[in-house]
Design an enzyme around this catalytic site. Structure first.
Site, short mmCIF file in Angstrom:
data_model
loop_
_atom_site.label_atom_id
_atom_site.label_comp_id
_atom_site.label_asym_id
_atom_site.label_seq_id
_atom_site.Cartn_x
_atom_site.Cartn_y
_atom_site.Cartn_z
CG HIS A 1 -1.95 -1.03 1.22
ND1 HIS A 1 -3.11 -0.90 0.53
CD2 HIS A 1 -1.99 -2.25 1.82
CE1 HIS A 1 -3.85 -1.98 0.69
NE2 HIS A 1 -3.19 -2.82 1.46
CE LYS B 1 18.15 -4.31 3.73
NZ LYS B 1 19.15 -3.86 4.65
#
Length: 176
Positions: free
Chosen positions: A97, A151
């Site tokens: 979002h 990551k």
């Protein structure tokens, strides 16, 4: 991606095949879920196992002998290599979002740009792992249960934690 044929197959998958018992309890369910996946997913390799309750979108590409675990959610463009083991309740996101404006409710700000996720070959993903948008998980990795992967993960790494950190390498010291 979502043409009329894909939509029909997806509705049938969600209404029937998705809810058949786990593969080890009802082998025809494994075959039926794989058959639907071949019609819904962008690419579906040989001997793929889509488990009970698994949710995925047409952006999924999954390699030979890989699996999507029980009650997993795979949203958006995700590439899964071959020989990937995925535990139950794994979630893979490719967008989130927007939240940049404080004077507009977050639910009215829309979604972030879609960032594909790539999972290499021979990867083991533990139960309840969350993989965030844009992450690449290298070949031969192990992702510990409950990890939140934010990551990229280098080849042959063992990672765990929130956020996930490299715990060790699977390569002997001479190969690093």
């Amino acid at each position: 991606m979502w043409n009329i044929g894909t939509k029909i197959l997806y509705v049938m998958y969600k209404a029937l095949a998705c809810w058949l018992p786990k593969s080890d309890h009802f082998p025809p369910g494994k075959w039926l879920r794989r058959t639907f996946a071949k019609g819904i997913a962008k690419k579906c390799g040989k001997k793929v196992n889509i488990e009970h309750g698994a949710y995925f979108t047409p952006g999924l590409s999954i390699g030979d002998r890989s699996g999507v675990g029980i009650d997993c959610e795979i949203n958006g463009p995700v590439t899964i290599g071959k020989d990937v083991m995925m535990g139950p309740e794994v979630v893979v996101y490719t967008s989130g979002h927007e939240f940049g404006s404080t004077d507009v409710p977050m639910m009215d700000q829309g979604f972030t740009e879609t960032k594909p996720v790539v999972i290499g070959d021979d990867v083991w993903i533990g139960r309840r792992v969350i993989i965030m948008p844009g992450v690449t998980i290298g070949n031969g990795c192990i992702i510990g249960a409950g990890a939140v992967v934010t990551k990229d993960v280098p080849d042959y790494s063992v990672v765990g934690g929130v956020p996930a950190k490299i715990l060790k390498s699977r390569k002997p010291d001479t190969e690093k």
